[in-house]
Design an enzyme around this catalytic site. Sequence first.
Site: not given
Length: 389
Positions: A185, A337, A29, A49, A139
């Site tokens: 996460y 999931d 991104i 980074d 997210t």
Amino acid sequence: MANGADRLDLDGKPIKPMTICMIGAGGFIGSHLCEKLMTETPHKVLALDVYNDKIKHLLEPDTVQWAGRIQFHRINIKHDSRLEGLIKMADLTINLAAICTPADYNTRPLDTIYSNFIDALPVVKYCSENNKRLIHFSTCEVYGKTIGSFLPKDHPLRQDPEFYVLKEDISPCIFGSIEKQRWSYACAKQLIERLVYAEGAENGLEFTIVRPFNWIGPRMDFIPGIDGPSEGVPRVLACFSNNLLRREPLKLVDGGESQRTFIYIKDAIEAVLLMIENPERANGHIFNVGNPNNEVTVRQLAEMMTEVYAKVSGETAIESPTIDVSSKEFYGEGYDDSDKRIPDMTIINRQLGWNPKTSLWDLLESTLTYQHTTYAEAIKKATSKPVAS
């Protein structure tokens, strides 16, 4: 590059050039956002980074028109005293840094939690203490499972959008049990969202939270054994691309029944630029950024990618293009999931007037053309090397 004086925000006000501290600028991104900022705006970027491979083309030439507007700082935000100083130098901080590969969530849960929560804490703290605006990337996984997924499979309400469309200000966040470490996460990301929101409520932090819904395009993740670890398992687009490039069956986890929406990275970056340049409209908001028109099952995605790749490569598909594998076999113990991830677009459309444009076929054609051009020869060379005796 557009002249700063010629550019207006959505309310007709001149957009002033700003300095942006971008954490995670060297990733998928970040690389596309840096390109957009360099080629279409007068803004400066402090690019932070550990690696810069994906933005080298923006850094190396001294003669390009944006020379001096982007600076790369090799920083691991876990332990670098320069972080606060760089945030102070900027008008806006964008935090893209994260571990965001599903294969890591239940095999490296500690790293996942530390990366997405603990390592993000100083960024939020420094922005709040120094009165700096923050755009934090979260997210769509924070939503977890849909309400409809708890109904019987044949229940008519499973087809009611109220039971599966995900709304920023209404939908609950529903995760699996603690033993299902795949949710490490999502839980870490949700907790840092709550911290950002609390800093805004209590200390006046100006913030925007972005919830990406499967952004895909060139430079996403890596191809195992070529520009990433041989044993690595990237996200679905790169994973399927790797299979296609190597003429291997595409592995469908648990039959590929999960439904997802996919959005082209260039469409998504348009939305982020609107957030950057329209703070009065974006501050204090959480935005879904996805394309509900590009909804498919993972199996349908595999079939479409196989068809598109045959077109762009000129190669016929293999006889058995897909193979079913269990989630335990593919991801290991503790995987779980969500059944569907369909974003509601009401808030981003109302605040920023944004809607995605690119169809699934077109974005796959663009992305797979890039994958084939970039990796096909390298894979042929790698697979044709003689095995040492």
